[in-house]
Design a protein around this motif. Structure first.
Motif, mmCIF file in Angstrom:
data_model
loop_
_atom_site.group_PDB
_atom_site.id
_atom_site.type_symbol
_atom_site.label_atom_id
_atom_site.label_comp_id
_atom_site.label_asym_id
_atom_site.label_seq_id
_atom_site.Cartn_x
_atom_site.Cartn_y
_atom_site.Cartn_z
ATOM 1 N N CYS A 1 -11.635 -29.888 19.020
ATOM 2 C CA CYS A 1 -11.633 -28.429 19.178
ATOM 3 C C CYS A 1 -13.024 -27.846 18.944
ATOM 4 O O CYS A 1 -13.499 -26.999 19.715
ATOM 5 C CB CYS A 1 -10.642 -27.790 18.207
ATOM 6 N N LYS A 2 -13.693 -28.308 17.886
ATOM 7 C CA LYS A 2 -14.992 -27.754 17.510
ATOM 8 C C LYS A 2 -16.107 -28.169 18.455
ATOM 9 O O LYS A 2 -17.141 -27.487 18.513
ATOM 10 C CB LYS A 2 -15.348 -28.177 16.077
ATOM 11 N N GLN A 3 -15.916 -29.237 19.180
ATOM 12 C CA GLN A 3 -16.973 -29.722 20.063
ATOM 13 C C GLN A 3 -16.630 -29.544 21.540
ATOM 14 O O GLN A 3 -17.257 -28.758 22.239
ATOM 15 C CB GLN A 3 -17.267 -31.193 19.752
ATOM 16 N N LEU B 1 -15.039 -26.005 22.456
ATOM 17 C CA LEU B 1 -16.074 -24.987 22.318
ATOM 18 C C LEU B 1 -16.945 -24.928 23.565
ATOM 19 O O LEU B 1 -17.172 -23.862 24.138
ATOM 20 C CB LEU B 1 -16.931 -25.290 21.088
ATOM 21 N N ARG B 2 -17.414 -26.083 24.007
ATOM 22 C CA ARG B 2 -18.281 -26.125 25.176
ATOM 23 C C ARG B 2 -17.540 -25.703 26.440
ATOM 24 O O ARG B 2 -18.084 -25.002 27.289
ATOM 25 C CB ARG B 2 -18.873 -27.533 25.321
ATOM 26 N N SER C 1 -24.623 -25.966 18.383
ATOM 27 C CA SER C 1 -24.703 -27.232 19.111
ATOM 28 C C SER C 1 -26.104 -27.824 19.083
ATOM 29 O O SER C 1 -26.288 -29.026 19.242
ATOM 30 C CB SER C 1 -24.258 -27.035 20.563
ATOM 31 N N SER D 1 -9.912 -21.466 24.409
ATOM 32 C CA SER D 1 -10.754 -22.590 23.984
ATOM 33 C C SER D 1 -11.686 -22.188 22.848
ATOM 34 O O SER D 1 -11.816 -22.899 21.842
ATOM 35 C CB SER D 1 -11.581 -23.113 25.168
ATOM 36 N N LEU D 2 -12.329 -21.019 22.992
ATOM 37 C CA LEU D 2 -13.236 -20.565 21.945
ATOM 38 C C LEU D 2 -12.487 -20.230 20.656
ATOM 39 O O LEU D 2 -12.963 -20.536 19.555
ATOM 40 C CB LEU D 2 -14.015 -19.334 22.438
ATOM 41 N N LEU E 1 -21.868 -20.048 17.785
ATOM 42 C CA LEU E 1 -21.249 -21.326 18.136
ATOM 43 C C LEU E 1 -22.110 -22.113 19.119
ATOM 44 O O LEU E 1 -22.216 -23.342 19.035
ATOM 45 C CB LEU E 1 -19.859 -21.089 18.722
ATOM 46 N N LEU F 1 -11.762 -14.102 18.530
ATOM 47 C CA LEU F 1 -12.609 -15.086 17.857
ATOM 48 C C LEU F 1 -12.713 -14.875 16.348
ATOM 49 O O LEU F 1 -12.423 -15.790 15.574
ATOM 50 C CB LEU F 1 -13.995 -15.126 18.497
ATOM 51 N N ALA G 1 -11.622 -23.344 18.793
ATOM 52 C CA ALA G 1 -12.796 -23.865 18.088
ATOM 53 C C ALA G 1 -13.025 -23.093 16.791
ATOM 54 O O ALA G 1 -13.337 -23.682 15.744
ATOM 55 C CB ALA G 1 -14.027 -23.783 18.989
ATOM 56 N N MET G 2 -12.851 -21.778 16.848
ATOM 57 C CA MET G 2 -13.023 -20.945 15.659
ATOM 58 C C MET G 2 -11.959 -21.261 14.610
ATOM 59 O O MET G 2 -12.253 -21.330 13.411
ATOM 60 C CB MET G 2 -12.953 -19.467 16.051
#
Length: 347
Positions: free
Chosen positions: A60-62, A65-66, A138, A300-301, A134, A31, A304-305
């Motif tokens: 990616c960021k939304q 991340l989830r 949200s 996935s995380l 992260l 990360l 997002a990073m």
């Protein structure tokens, strides 16, 4: 090269480097590596993203991340709590509550930091580093540079803490298991808990990881409580505004708009996180499947990073000044010193 090609490459590179022994020895997980590589790419790249690339970065960021946080639950189980005893759970609860409360108060009231920056740094220090930041993002919906600043400070002092544990162990009278609980209840990142515990022995590492994962499990109720508290504070502010309104039509419209914004933001992915942890507690999943789910969560995380880092401007980070570092330093001292005395008293 398009963003939807660059970001997966950055992500795979970060994951690969994190598996190298010399890199993992520093407690660097995929990360923080992904966000650093993303920031380097964003700083040196002269490419202007088109609409399709911007949509991919937002995805990616939304969404990713989830998804990553939901899948992360498959690495946790309620049986892990029973393995270390109720004292470790109490220590984790006290650490999270104290560090977050002090962090937000000192950051907002004393250092005069932006509310979101203070909350993000406090959450990252109190719970599980970048993943907690992260998840908290949200609820707060902060600016990208605020998230990056929080992650950078937490990674810095989390790494410093990781190197402090072996030195501290030489000077204290604690059993290997007790010291593992101390590491797990105060380390910033899971990877740092692994590296610090491993520097003592395998038993210490296993205990440290379990206690650290219990803190991670507390991320779900923390996010729900934070959302509720922020909603309550917002509603109270709206009531004050309404009480001072002069009764004109424009004031009523403004107050109505503010009340519409003052709703509890329910991060539904938190329930997914709790559900996957529960599934992992009652169903014995094949190791091969757990490995796939673990990689999917990490990928996935990290994506997002990487997306977050690629869209962060260096100038915005420099503009923040030394105050975020000062707050992170204060929380670092609280975790190392206060956490030690707390563990000595309860364990």
């Amino acid at each position: 090269m398009p963003t939807y090609i660059v970001l997966p490459i950055i992500t795979l590179l970060a994951i690969a480097l994190a598996k190298i022994e010399q890199v993992s020895a520093f407690g660097l997980s995929a990360l923080p590596l992904a966000i650093v590589f993303g920031m380097l790419y964003g700083h040196f790249s002269l490419r202007v993203e088109d609409k399709r690339e911007q949509q991919f970065s937002t995805f990616c960021k939304q969404k990713l991340l989830r998804l990553g946080i939901i899948l992360f639950g498959f690495g946790l189980s309620f049986q892990q709590i029973l393995a270390v005893g109720w004292q470790a759970v109490v220590v984790d609860l006290v650490v999270i509550g104290t560090v977050f409360s002090v962090g937000t108060f000192v950051g907002i009231k004393v250092l005069k930091l932006h509310r979101d920056v203070a909350i993000l740094i406090a959450a990252g220090s109190a719970i599980c580093g970048a993943a907690a930041i992260l998840a908290t993002e949200s609820v707060l919906k902060p600016k990208q540079e605020q998230v990056t600043i929080a992650i950078a400070t937490v990674v810095l002092f989390g790494t410093l803490a990781m190197f402090s544990y072996p030195f501290i162990y030489q000077w204290v009278d604690m059993s290997e298991q007790s010291f593992g609980i101390y590491i797990g209840s105060t380390a910033h990142e899971v990877a740092q808990a692994v590296a610090a515990g491993q520097s003592i022995n395998d038993e210490t590492m296993q205990t440290a990881v379990v206690v650290k994962l219990i803190r991670v499990m507390m991320l779900a109720p923390f996010i729900l409580m934070l959302s509720s508290v922020l909603c309550h504070l917002s509603n109270r502010n709206d009531s004050r505004i309404a009480s001072t309104a002069n009764g004109c039509a424009s004031s009523r419209i403004d107050n109505k708009a503010q009340r519409e914004k003052s709703v509890i933001i329910i991060p539904w992915f938190v329930f997914g996180f709790m559900a996957t942890a529960m599934i992992n507690s009652v169903v014995i999943l094949p190791e091969s499947l757990k490995a796939v789910l673990s990689f999917a969560s990490q990928f996935s995380l990290a994506m997002a990073m990487a997306a977050l880092g690629a869209q962060t401007q260096w100038a915005s980070i420099k503009k923040a000044g030394p105050k975020p570092l000062i707050l992170a330093l204060i929380l670092f001292i609280m975790l190392i010193c206060g956490g030690f005395f707390l563990n000595s008293w309860l364990i």
